[in-house]
Design a protein around this motif. Structure first.
Motif, mmCIF file in Angstrom:
data_model
loop_
_atom_site.group_PDB
_atom_site.id
_atom_site.type_symbol
_atom_site.label_atom_id
_atom_site.label_comp_id
_atom_site.label_asym_id
_atom_site.label_seq_id
_atom_site.Cartn_x
_atom_site.Cartn_y
_atom_site.Cartn_z
ATOM 1 N N TYR A 1 3.189 7.380 -12.480
ATOM 2 C CA TYR A 1 3.344 6.117 -11.759
ATOM 3 C C TYR A 1 4.824 5.819 -11.517
ATOM 4 N N ILE A 2 5.651 5.966 -12.558
ATOM 5 C CA ILE A 2 7.085 5.696 -12.426
ATOM 6 C C ILE A 2 7.730 6.685 -11.456
ATOM 7 N N THR A 3 7.380 7.964 -11.602
ATOM 8 C CA THR A 3 7.944 8.977 -10.713
ATOM 9 C C THR A 3 7.553 8.722 -9.258
ATOM 10 N N HIS A 4 6.299 8.339 -9.027
ATOM 11 C CA HIS A 4 5.818 8.094 -7.667
ATOM 12 C C HIS A 4 6.559 6.937 -7.017
ATOM 13 N N ARG A 5 6.744 5.855 -7.711
ATOM 14 C CA ARG A 5 7.389 4.683 -7.128
ATOM 15 C C ARG A 5 8.880 4.943 -6.886
ATOM 16 N N HIS B 1 0.824 -1.209 0.000
ATOM 17 C CA HIS B 1 0.000 0.000 0.000
ATOM 18 C C HIS B 1 0.858 1.258 0.000
ATOM 19 N N ARG B 2 2.143 1.161 0.392
ATOM 20 C CA ARG B 2 3.013 2.336 0.376
ATOM 21 C C ARG B 2 3.312 2.797 -1.044
ATOM 22 N N PHE B 3 3.346 1.878 -1.983
ATOM 23 C CA PHE B 3 3.625 2.232 -3.370
ATOM 24 C C PHE B 3 2.342 2.461 -4.167
ATOM 25 N N LEU B 4 1.221 2.489 -3.507
ATOM 26 C CA LEU B 4 -0.044 2.639 -4.226
ATOM 27 C C LEU B 4 -0.087 3.972 -4.956
ATOM 28 N N TYR B 5 -0.307 3.896 -6.263
ATOM 29 C CA TYR B 5 -0.518 5.098 -7.066
ATOM 30 C C TYR B 5 -1.948 5.061 -7.587
ATOM 31 N N LEU B 6 -2.682 6.070 -7.279
ATOM 32 C CA LEU B 6 -4.081 6.134 -7.689
ATOM 33 C C LEU B 6 -4.215 7.024 -8.912
ATOM 34 N N GLY B 7 -4.258 6.383 -10.078
ATOM 35 C CA GLY B 7 -4.599 7.124 -11.277
ATOM 36 C C GLY B 7 -6.087 7.433 -11.287
ATOM 37 N N HIS C 1 5.629 2.591 -21.453
ATOM 38 C CA HIS C 1 4.170 2.584 -21.609
ATOM 39 C C HIS C 1 3.771 1.770 -22.842
ATOM 40 N N ARG C 2 4.502 1.926 -23.935
ATOM 41 C CA ARG C 2 4.135 1.235 -25.173
ATOM 42 C C ARG C 2 4.291 -0.274 -25.034
ATOM 43 N N LEU C 3 5.384 -0.714 -24.423
ATOM 44 C CA LEU C 3 5.653 -2.144 -24.326
ATOM 45 C C LEU C 3 4.809 -2.822 -23.243
ATOM 46 N N SER C 4 4.468 -2.097 -22.202
ATOM 47 C CA SER C 4 3.649 -2.680 -21.126
ATOM 48 C C SER C 4 2.164 -2.544 -21.382
ATOM 49 N N ARG C 5 1.796 -1.734 -22.380
ATOM 50 C CA ARG C 5 0.389 -1.466 -22.692
ATOM 51 C C ARG C 5 -0.357 -0.839 -21.515
ATOM 52 N N GLY C 6 0.378 -0.201 -20.636
ATOM 53 C CA GLY C 6 -0.250 0.454 -19.495
ATOM 54 C C GLY C 6 -0.630 -0.475 -18.364
ATOM 55 N N ILE C 7 -0.180 -1.720 -18.389
ATOM 56 C CA ILE C 7 -0.461 -2.682 -17.321
ATOM 57 C C ILE C 7 0.595 -2.515 -16.226
ATOM 58 N N PRO C 8 0.226 -2.114 -15.011
ATOM 59 C CA PRO C 8 1.230 -1.851 -13.967
ATOM 60 C C PRO C 8 2.157 -3.017 -13.689
ATOM 61 N N ILE D 1 -11.449 -1.638 -13.909
ATOM 62 C CA ILE D 1 -10.187 -0.906 -13.935
ATOM 63 C C ILE D 1 -9.550 -1.039 -15.316
ATOM 64 N N ARG D 2 -9.177 0.089 -15.900
ATOM 65 C CA ARG D 2 -8.540 0.101 -17.208
ATOM 66 C C ARG D 2 -7.038 0.354 -17.068
ATOM 67 N N PRO D 3 -6.255 0.042 -18.111
ATOM 68 C CA PRO D 3 -4.804 0.278 -18.044
ATOM 69 C C PRO D 3 -4.484 1.759 -17.875
ATOM 70 N N LEU D 4 -3.226 2.026 -17.502
ATOM 71 C CA LEU D 4 -2.779 3.392 -17.296
ATOM 72 C C LEU D 4 -2.655 4.135 -18.626
ATOM 73 N N SER D 5 -2.950 5.424 -18.594
ATOM 74 C CA SER D 5 -2.733 6.278 -19.759
ATOM 75 C C SER D 5 -1.263 6.680 -19.813
ATOM 76 N N PRO D 6 -0.782 7.261 -20.923
ATOM 77 C CA PRO D 6 0.626 7.710 -20.964
ATOM 78 C C PRO D 6 0.975 8.681 -19.846
ATOM 79 N N ALA D 7 0.069 9.611 -19.528
ATOM 80 C CA ALA D 7 0.347 10.555 -18.441
ATOM 81 C C ALA D 7 0.388 9.835 -17.092
ATOM 82 N N ASP D 8 -0.537 8.893 -16.882
ATOM 83 C CA ASP D 8 -0.535 8.133 -15.634
ATOM 84 C C ASP D 8 0.721 7.273 -15.504
ATOM 85 N N THR D 9 1.197 6.729 -16.641
ATOM 86 C CA THR D 9 2.414 5.913 -16.599
ATOM 87 C C THR D 9 3.606 6.733 -16.130
ATOM 88 N N LYS D 10 3.744 7.951 -16.641
ATOM 89 C CA LYS D 10 4.846 8.822 -16.218
ATOM 90 C C LYS D 10 4.760 9.130 -14.726
#
Length: 400
Positions: free
Chosen positions: A200-204, A19-25, A226-233, A189-198
């Protein structure tokens, strides 16, 4: 291994939900709010679905960490249970000890009494079932029957079903129709958007202790993640963790796009369903609307060619043999012909071969042979001597 090299306190992309790494898009915020709303308002059934690796379990763990002491919760993470095992698990978790009731009625009596006591003390009771797409129809029916425990004002138990999209198909089964109709709220729940991916990485990276999170991955590397993961965390975590390990092995403090793509290729080595590393270049003329091109299959084209060739050959043979349409009509109904009529030009050649042209010789008689229904052979000759009473003539052997 690489934490000290990148000045981190811990691994930022570990697969263990925390839960410490939880990012809420945007989507995760809605999912978390829905579950909190179900706890507070006691809405009965709540349905949360999402593809593999989208963060369902992380949201559930964060919800469990946020619950206050006035909420009793049973969390089932492995629901591959029989009907009897499910009841025993619920009973042991409720009464905080291993207990086995002799009958289902004994369990329901004690369980309902416990729920009413919790209601009197203003305590909520929730049952969270993760990986609910693996539940059998029999266990789903038991869950529905548990939801019948209610007072005159509100539900005594709130049930959260969390699982993959296949769970919806399971609930739409006619045998689960009554349960499906009782679902008060649902969210996917849908995959992360490009903005959410950025973010998400910064938050973690920041939670892991990075002093300058944007300085570890280049902009192109983040886009490749983001492209290779398709937005899947979960997939993003695996690729990013291997990219950091690759940077540590090569002594590169900044992760580039090429390093991300190399890590992806190493992970998906030999997998046919892996996403392409490079974007597919548009073909010339792409974007123009073109109608569907319908061409016959090669096998069909060859079949048509053979059919036309056979028809042409048959027509040529009929023409050379001198047979007309009327002859063909007259031949219908006759006995089976065992000798093919000879065309005039061929008949003349056979009657007067080159070896007989020097002197007279007996004429060559060509007679079609017909087999009648009685098995008798009839012979006809164009050179019959007596027209009034034709006599069968034995054909002379061909000197050729």
């Amino acid at each position: 291994m690489y934490e000290a090299f990148f000045h981190l306190h811990e691994k930022p992309f570990a697969l263990t939900p925390s839960h410490r790494f939880l990012y809420l898009g945007e989507g995760h915020k809605e999912a978390f709010s829905l579950m909190r709303y179900g706890v507070v308002e006691r809405k009965g059934f709540i349905l949360l679905t999402g593809d593999v690796g989208t963060g369902k379990t992380t949201i559930v763990q964060s919800l469990l960490q946020s619950l206050s002491t006035d909420v009793e919760c049973i969390h089932i993470s492995n629901p591959l249970l029989s009907r009897e095992e499910f009841i025993d698990y619920v009973a042991s978790s409720t009464f905080k000890k291993r207990v086995h009731f002799r009958s289902k009625s004994d369990f329901l009596f004690e369980f309902e009494a416990h729920l009413k006591t919790a209601q009197q003390h203003q305590r909520a009771f929730i049952l969270i079932i993760d990986e609910a797409q693996t539940l059998s129809v029999e266990v789903l029916e038991e869950i529905r029957l548990l939801s019948n425990l209610e007072s005159s004002e509100e539900k005594l138990i709130n049930i959260f079903l969390v699982g993959q999209p296949e769970l919806i198909d399971r609930l739409r089964d006619p045998r689960c129709r009554a349960l499906y109709q009782r679902i008060a709220s649902r969210f996917h729940i849908r995959p992360l958007s490009p903005a959410d991916t950025k973010q998400y990485i910064t938050h973690r990276l920041r939670v892991a202790g990075a002093a300058n999170p944007p300085g570890i991955f280049t902009k192109q590397a983040v886009e490749a993640l983001h492209r290779l993961s398709r937005g899947i965390p979960r997939t993003l975590n695996v690729i990013a963790d291997n990219a950091l390990l690759l940077g540590y092995a090569r002594g590169k403090p900044k992760i580039s796009r090429e390093m991300v793509e190399e890590s992806y290729r190493d992970i998906h080595l030999g997998e046919a369903d892996a996403a392409p590393v490079e974007e597919i270049a548009p073909q010339p003329g792409a974007g123009r609307a073109e109608g569907p091109r319908t061409e016959p299959a090669p096998r069909l084209r060859r079949g048509f060619g053979w059919a036309f060739a056979s028809a042409a050959l048959l027509a040529a043979l009929i023409h050379l043999s001198g047979i007309t349409v009327f002859d063909l009509l007259e031949m219908r109904g006759r006995p089976t012909i065992s000798a093919v009529p000879v065309p005039p030009w061929l008949r003349d050649t056979l009657e007067h071969p080159a070896s007989d042209r020097a002197g007279p010789g007996p004429p060559l008689v060509i007679a079609p042979v017909a087999v009648g229904a009685g098995g008798r052979a009839a012979f006809e000759s164009e050179h019959s001597g007596d027209q009034s009473s034709p006599t069968p003539t034995t054909p002379t052997p061909n000197p050729l």
